[in-house]
Write an enzyme that holds these catalytic residues in place. Structure first.
Site, PDB file in Angstrom:
ATOM      1  N   SER A  27       0.756  -1.521  -0.177  1.00  0.00           N
ATOM      2  CA  SER A  27      -0.264  -0.046   0.199  1.00  0.00           C
ATOM      3  C   SER A  27       0.822   1.101   0.236  1.00  0.00           C
ATOM      4  O   SER A  27       0.188   2.118  -0.619  1.00  0.00           O
ATOM      5  CB  SER A  27      -1.110  -0.004   0.983  1.00  0.00           C
ATOM      6  OG  SER A  27      -2.089  -0.797   1.090  1.00  0.00           O
ATOM      7  N   GLN A  48       1.204   4.157  -5.993  1.00  0.00           N
ATOM      8  CA  GLN A  48       1.347   5.393  -7.303  1.00  0.00           C
ATOM      9  C   GLN A  48       0.354   6.399  -7.430  1.00  0.00           C
ATOM     10  O   GLN A  48      -0.142   7.617  -7.516  1.00  0.00           O
ATOM     11  CB  GLN A  48       1.842   5.735  -8.004  1.00  0.00           C
ATOM     12  CG  GLN A  48       4.121   5.273  -7.541  1.00  0.00           C
ATOM     13  CD  GLN A  48       4.706   4.736  -8.940  1.00  0.00           C
ATOM     14  OE1 GLN A  48       4.379   5.389  -9.297  1.00  0.00           O
ATOM     15  NE2 GLN A  48       6.381   4.902  -8.372  1.00  0.00           N
ATOM     16  N   GLY A  98      -3.413   6.232  -7.884  1.00  0.00           N
ATOM     17  CA  GLY A  98      -4.939   6.783  -6.657  1.00  0.00           C
ATOM     18  C   GLY A  98      -5.539   5.504  -6.932  1.00  0.00           C
ATOM     19  O   GLY A  98      -5.495   4.723  -6.655  1.00  0.00           O
ATOM     20  N   GLU A 157      -7.246   7.300 -15.800  1.00  0.00           N
ATOM     21  CA  GLU A 157      -6.074   6.016 -16.064  1.00  0.00           C
ATOM     22  C   GLU A 157      -6.273   4.671 -16.999  1.00  0.00           C
ATOM     23  O   GLU A 157      -7.670   4.851 -17.519  1.00  0.00           O
ATOM     24  CB  GLU A 157      -5.627   5.517 -14.696  1.00  0.00           C
ATOM     25  CG  GLU A 157      -4.674   6.360 -13.487  1.00  0.00           C
ATOM     26  CD  GLU A 157      -4.117   5.313 -11.841  1.00  0.00           C
ATOM     27  OE1 GLU A 157      -4.744   4.444 -11.949  1.00  0.00           O
ATOM     28  OE2 GLU A 157      -3.800   6.072 -11.980  1.00  0.00           O
ATOM     29  N   HIS A 187       2.499  -5.627 -14.407  1.00  0.00           N
ATOM     30  CA  HIS A 187       2.369  -4.204 -14.607  1.00  0.00           C
ATOM     31  C   HIS A 187       3.698  -3.718 -15.744  1.00  0.00           C
ATOM     32  O   HIS A 187       4.518  -4.103 -15.839  1.00  0.00           O
ATOM     33  CB  HIS A 187       2.521  -3.130 -13.253  1.00  0.00           C
ATOM     34  CG  HIS A 187       1.924  -2.044 -13.216  1.00  0.00           C
ATOM     35  ND1 HIS A 187       3.056  -0.771 -14.682  1.00  0.00           N
ATOM     36  CD2 HIS A 187       1.530  -1.089 -13.397  1.00  0.00           C
ATOM     37  CE1 HIS A 187       2.527   0.262 -14.559  1.00  0.00           C
ATOM     38  NE2 HIS A 187       1.405   0.125 -13.573  1.00  0.00           N
ATOM     39  N   ARG A 237      -4.748  -2.699 -18.866  1.00  0.00           N
ATOM     40  CA  ARG A 237      -3.030  -3.144 -18.974  1.00  0.00           C
ATOM     41  C   ARG A 237      -2.383  -4.959 -18.633  1.00  0.00           C
ATOM     42  O   ARG A 237      -1.472  -4.692 -19.710  1.00  0.00           O
ATOM     43  CB  ARG A 237      -2.569  -3.314 -16.770  1.00  0.00           C
ATOM     44  CG  ARG A 237      -2.710  -2.382 -16.336  1.00  0.00           C
ATOM     45  CD  ARG A 237      -2.261  -2.285 -14.418  1.00  0.00           C
ATOM     46  NE  ARG A 237      -2.656  -1.276 -14.087  1.00  0.00           N
ATOM     47  CZ  ARG A 237      -2.392  -0.452 -12.719  1.00  0.00           C
ATOM     48  NH1 ARG A 237      -2.287  -1.582 -11.749  1.00  0.00           N
ATOM     49  NH2 ARG A 237      -2.383   0.634 -12.491  1.00  0.00           N
ATOM     50  N   HIS A 251       2.804  -7.603 -10.884  1.00  0.00           N
ATOM     51  CA  HIS A 251       1.739  -6.481 -10.051  1.00  0.00           C
ATOM     52  C   HIS A 251       1.130  -6.605  -8.891  1.00  0.00           C
ATOM     53  O   HIS A 251       0.855  -5.982  -7.875  1.00  0.00           O
ATOM     54  CB  HIS A 251       1.760  -5.213 -10.922  1.00  0.00           C
ATOM     55  CG  HIS A 251       1.101  -4.146 -10.615  1.00  0.00           C
ATOM     56  ND1 HIS A 251       2.168  -3.250  -9.856  1.00  0.00           N
ATOM     57  CD2 HIS A 251       0.131  -3.497 -10.525  1.00  0.00           C
ATOM     58  CE1 HIS A 251       1.546  -1.836  -8.784  1.00  0.00           C
ATOM     59  NE2 HIS A 251      -0.131  -2.494  -9.679  1.00  0.00           N
ATOM     60  N   ARG A 290      -7.358  -7.054 -13.372  1.00  0.00           N
ATOM     61  CA  ARG A 290      -8.287  -5.868 -12.237  1.00  0.00           C
ATOM     62  C   ARG A 290      -7.999  -4.323 -12.975  1.00  0.00           C
ATOM     63  O   ARG A 290      -6.856  -3.982 -13.606  1.00  0.00           O
ATOM     64  CB  ARG A 290      -6.597  -5.112 -10.891  1.00  0.00           C
ATOM     65  CG  ARG A 290      -7.124  -4.512 -10.263  1.00  0.00           C
ATOM     66  CD  ARG A 290      -6.337  -4.361  -9.346  1.00  0.00           C
ATOM     67  NE  ARG A 290      -4.680  -4.069  -9.552  1.00  0.00           N
ATOM     68  CZ  ARG A 290      -4.525  -2.912  -9.771  1.00  0.00           C
ATOM     69  NH1 ARG A 290      -4.731  -1.716  -9.297  1.00  0.00           N
ATOM     70  NH2 ARG A 290      -3.411  -2.880  -9.475  1.00  0.00           N
ATOM     71  N   LEU A 302      -7.127   0.277  -4.669  1.00  0.00           N
ATOM     72  CA  LEU A 302      -7.425   0.518  -2.440  1.00  0.00           C
ATOM     73  C   LEU A 302      -8.361   0.873  -2.320  1.00  0.00           C
ATOM     74  O   LEU A 302      -9.200   0.920  -1.172  1.00  0.00           O
ATOM     75  CB  LEU A 302      -6.067   2.329  -3.075  1.00  0.00           C
ATOM     76  CG  LEU A 302      -5.027   1.973  -2.839  1.00  0.00           C
ATOM     77  CD1 LEU A 302      -4.012   3.332  -2.894  1.00  0.00           C
ATOM     78  CD2 LEU A 302      -4.112   0.289  -1.951  1.00  0.00           C
TER      79      LEU A 302
END
Length: 532
Positions: free
Chosen positions: A42, A46, A48, A112, A236, A288, A349, A384, A390
């Site tokens: 966590s 980077q 958000g 993103e 990632h 991704r 990732h 994801r 988060l």
């Protein structure tokens, strides 16, 4: 030694600390973390936190973006639950004092890959660090929460550990290694919450910190919990490629703000070619898995060590404001991102699968909950969506805390102390380091971004040999953190390979050369532990 609490939270990332804070008014909570409080994933995040806050955006749009990224495998109920509770989770963090970036007095929202709107709340390019610092400060100031740093989960304590106990499967706490005192402590609790993060360290190249060794997933499996969708490991697309940079992530937001992926200049006529439009009409804003596979394809095709991510067309002022940490870290390594591209490679990732839970964090074992990357809630499906992790931590931490408050669990029975009277100190620790290195290398080579049946079979064979050796080592010698992490990583590797071998299609993050098509019906891969 015995410790007793109302709730035992294992892990100190956003999921664990949020759960502890939500329960602190009514319960005595222990938070155990195997290193220091800020050493988890966590703190490294980077990009958000995704939430519908902008005019013109909608829950339906965020849900649809998540379902598309999840390649048909995301659970709609879990997705709607997360999306609808995300704005309240952001408000809770703001009340705690998290310094999110603002513009004209409003939260600044970035965009993103995979998102159809600007909906990413952030604190410059170090959101995780800002959130974690705030939560740690609050936790340390809360009398009802006791933190045990340098304490590592050994195993969950269930009815199997109690002589003569039968009936309901229940968790009563955990055996925990105090790595400073070098002794195993018995923690008993009415409720136990796994919030141990993912398992990126099972791979040779990862953006994850050293703590990401799948401890909670492995322990839950050993305790008898079902695990789902472990084949979906998110790579990632853009990890900094530099011999002196370990696991430094170049956030998704760089591409969201106009970063372009190019072939390096030494390829002659192809040098500087922007290749993402050749692979997907969404180009750099594709999800991704698409971007990672495209980079992997171009690297293999041209024999490259890396590709280039160029954001230098943005002004230096823009880059200093939006990506100060990336700009500073690259500058330390001699890379001026205001004038030149960033060399990048894909790296493991995020673990999209994990311990199966419901919408309140319940596992199949009474008294045992799981929250965050350790889990498979159904939200992420086969891939994801950026910045949904988060918010999943926060939404399900609050839900699990609510379920715990609503359940009046009785006192756990007297628990047996850890018995290591028949073990000795290991005489050849090189066995652990050698096995760790071998595991991470063959997982990278055989169970990476592109898979085949033959590669998976090779990995499965090596895992069987490693498990046998590690089991013997664990039975004969005093436990150490390195041994426990290796034991967990090999277990997680086994779950990943088993899941990948069962999926006879290509979907989301799982791409198989033997089964390149996607089946018409999306089904989760659910693994059931053998009876013991």
């Amino acid at each position: 030694m015995n410790q007793h609490f109302d709730v035992l939270v294992i892990g100190s990332g956003l999921a664990g600390l949020s759960t502890a804070l939500h329960l602190s008014a009514t319960h005595r909570v222990a938070v155990i973390t195997k290193r220091a409080l800020l050493d988890g994933s966590s703190n490294w995040a980077q990009g958000g936190i995704a939430a519908v806050l902008a005019e013109g955006d909608s829950y339906a749009s965020h849900v649809e973006d998540t379902l598309v990224a999840g390649a048909g495998l995301s659970d709609r109920e879990a997705t709607e639950f997360t999306v609808e509770n995300a704005p309240a989770a952001i408000a809770w963090l703001r009340e705690l004092g998290v310094p999110f970036s603002t513009a004209d007095g409003e939260l600044h929202l970035t965009r993103e890959g995979g998102h159809s709107h600007r909906r990413i709340v952030h604190a410059a390019d170090a959101t995780g660090a800002a959130v974690q610092a705030t939560l740690v400060e609050r936790v340390k100031a809360t009398p009802n929460i006791q933190v045990f740093e340098h304490h590592m989960l050994v195993d969950l304590i269930t009815e199997r550990h109690l002589s003569g106990q039968g009936g309901e499967r229940r968790c009563f706490g955990a055996y925990v290694l105090d790595t400073v005192r070098d002794e195993v402590v018995t923690f008993s609790a009415r409720h136990t919450v796994l919030a141990t993060g993912g398992a990126g360290k099972v791979y040779l190249y990862t953006t994850n910190p050293d703590t990401a060794t799948g401890d909670g997933i492995a322990a839950a499996w050993r305790a008898g919990c079902q695990v789902a969708n472990m084949e979906f490991i998110q790579f990632h697309p853009t990890c900094l490629y530099h011999p002196h940079a370990k696991s430094f992530l170049i956030t998704e937001a760089v591409r969201g703000e106009g970063g372009i992926l190019k072939l390096p200049p030494h390829l002659g006529e192809l040098g500087g070619h922007r290749f993402m439009p050749d692979h997907d009409p969404r180009a750099e804003l594709a999800p991704r898995d698409v971007v990672a596979r495209a980079i992997d394809f171009e690297m293999k095709k041209h024999g490259l060590d890396c590709v280039h991510l160029d954001i230098s067309h943005q002004s230096p002022e823009f880059l200093r404001e939006h990506f100060p940490n990336i700009l500073a870290r690259c500058a330390e390594l001699g890379i001026d991102i205001t004038k030149e591209p960033i060399p990048v490679v894909p790296a493991a990732h995020y673990t999209c699968g994990g311990v199966v839970t419901d919408l309140e964090g319940h596992t199949e074992i009474a008294g045992l909950y799981a929250v965050g990357e350790t889990t498979c809630t159904g939200l992420h499906g086969a891939n994801r969506l950026a910045s949904n992790s988060l918010v999943e931590c926060m939404v399900f931490a609050q839900a699990a805390a609510g379920a715990i408050r609503a359940h009046q669990a009785g006192e756990p029975p007297a628990l047996p102390l850890w018995d290591d009277s028949r073990v000795t100190d290991a005489d050849e620790m090189v066995v652990i380091s050698h096995n760790w290195d071998e595991l991470r290398r063959f997982m990278w080579d055989y169970v990476g971004i592109v898979r085949t049946d033959k590669r998976l079979e090779r990995a499965a064979h090596r895992i069987t040999l490693l498990q046998r050796e590690i089991h013997e080592f664990y039975a004969r010698f005093h436990v150490t953190r390195d041994l426990l992490e290796l034991r967990n990583l090999v277990q997680v590797a086994d779950l990943i390979v088993m899941s990948a071998m069962l999926r006879r299609e290509s979907r989301g993050l799982h791409f198989s050369r033997d089964y390149p098509a996607m089946l018409p019906e999306a089904k989760p891969t659910i693994l059931v532990p053998p009876p013991r």
